[in-house]
Scaffold this active site. Structure first.
Site, PDB file in Angstrom:
ATOM      1  N   ASP A  10       1.025  -1.175  -0.086  1.00 22.89           N
ATOM      2  CA  ASP A  10       0.049  -0.129   0.127  1.00 22.89           C
ATOM      3  C   ASP A  10       0.921   1.235   0.049  1.00 22.89           C
ATOM      4  OD1 ASP A  10      -2.480   1.679   0.423  1.00 22.89           O
ATOM      5  OD2 ASP A  10      -1.724   1.803   2.562  1.00 22.89           O
ATOM      6  N   ASP A  12      -0.326   5.153   0.941  1.00 22.88           N
ATOM      7  CA  ASP A  12      -0.134   6.077   2.115  1.00 22.88           C
ATOM      8  C   ASP A  12      -0.305   5.485   3.199  1.00 22.88           C
ATOM      9  OD1 ASP A  12      -0.237   8.042   0.204  1.00 22.88           O
ATOM     10  OD2 ASP A  12      -2.423   8.248  -0.212  1.00 22.88           O
ATOM     11  N   PHE A  22      -6.033  13.780   2.468  1.00 16.58           N
ATOM     12  CA  PHE A  22      -5.445  13.400   1.567  1.00 16.58           C
ATOM     13  C   PHE A  22      -3.782  14.017   0.948  1.00 16.58           C
ATOM     14  CE2 PHE A  22     -10.197  12.710   0.932  1.00 16.58           C
ATOM     15  CZ  PHE A  22     -10.157  11.449   0.335  1.00 16.58           C
ATOM     16  N   GLN A  55      -6.948   5.781  -4.382  1.00 15.24           N
ATOM     17  CA  GLN A  55      -6.689   7.350  -4.804  1.00 15.24           C
ATOM     18  C   GLN A  55      -7.860   7.867  -4.986  1.00 15.24           C
ATOM     19  OE1 GLN A  55      -3.656   8.863  -4.005  1.00 15.24           O
ATOM     20  NE2 GLN A  55      -3.199   7.134  -3.103  1.00 15.24           N
ATOM     21  N   CYS A 102     -12.069  -2.074  -8.625  1.00 13.77           N
ATOM     22  CA  CYS A 102     -10.688  -1.860  -8.271  1.00 13.77           C
ATOM     23  C   CYS A 102     -10.312  -1.162  -6.859  1.00 13.77           C
ATOM     24  CB  CYS A 102      -9.926  -1.331  -9.402  1.00 13.77           C
ATOM     25  SG  CYS A 102     -10.762   0.284  -9.691  1.00 13.77           S
TER      26      CYS A 102
END
Length: 189
Positions: A10, A12, A22, A55, A102
């Site tokens: 991953d 973040d 974000f 994202q 996704c």
């Protein structure tokens, strides 16, 4: 031919600091202590590293693909400076409301990775800082690893909730995961 050694990370909260607001620009992208060096150690041990990242800031209109590309350029440059690399970045641009295949915890990004590399992802380590990271990987046979950075910092010193796969291994950070993986590999050799 030797099979490829692959690790799926991953982004973040695993490689870089996370933000509830974000990560929207290269200036906001800051690696976690030791994370880039840990990836370089994997590379030096002949492991290929790819990223699978939600994202949704793209779908929310918080930043553009050009901003995401600038973030990843910074990540690649900083990795290169310590002798590391990430082979590919797979990302989901959708919001939770889009109900796509996704967005983790769905397995679509992992299916894309399997297709790109022509691999069965059985027992490929997946490393993340949330249940959805490891659940997405387990759906295609990956071995789940949680790092207690980012969102998972709340689990330090606590048992994981039942929402995590029962075989999830827990590590303090990406460095500790790499220590574990390389030690296990050496023991099996």
């Amino acid at each position: 031919m030797t099979p490829i050694k692959l690790v799926i990370l991953d982004r973040d909260g695993t490689i870089n600091q996370d933000s509830d607001d974000f990560i929207k620009s290269a200036d906001e992208w800051k690696p976690l202590p030791g994370a880039l060096e840990a990836i370089a150690r994997l590379n030096q041990a002949a492991w290929h590293v790819v990223v699978a990242s939600n994202q949704s800031g793209l779908g929310r209109g918080l930043f553009e693909v050009s901003d995401l590309n600038a973030i990843h350029t910074k990540m690649h440059q900083m990795l290169a400076a310590v002798g590391g690399r990430i082979d590919a970045v797979f990302y989901c641009p959708h919001t939770p409301a889009d109900d796509c295949y996704c967005r983790k915890p769905a397995s679509g990004l992992f299916e894309q990775i399997a297709g790109r590399y022509g691999l069965d992802l059985e027992n490929v380590p997946v490393v993340g800082d949330s249940a959805r990271d490891v659940i997405a990987g387990v759906a295609v046979g990956c071995e789940p690893h949680l790092v207690l950075t980012g969102k998972a910092a709340i689990y330090k010193g606590r048992a994981l909730p039942e929402s995590f796969p029962s075989n999830t291994r827990v590590h303090d950070d990406l460095t500790a995961f790499v220590d574990f993986l390389l030690s296990r590999e050496e023991a099996r050799a």
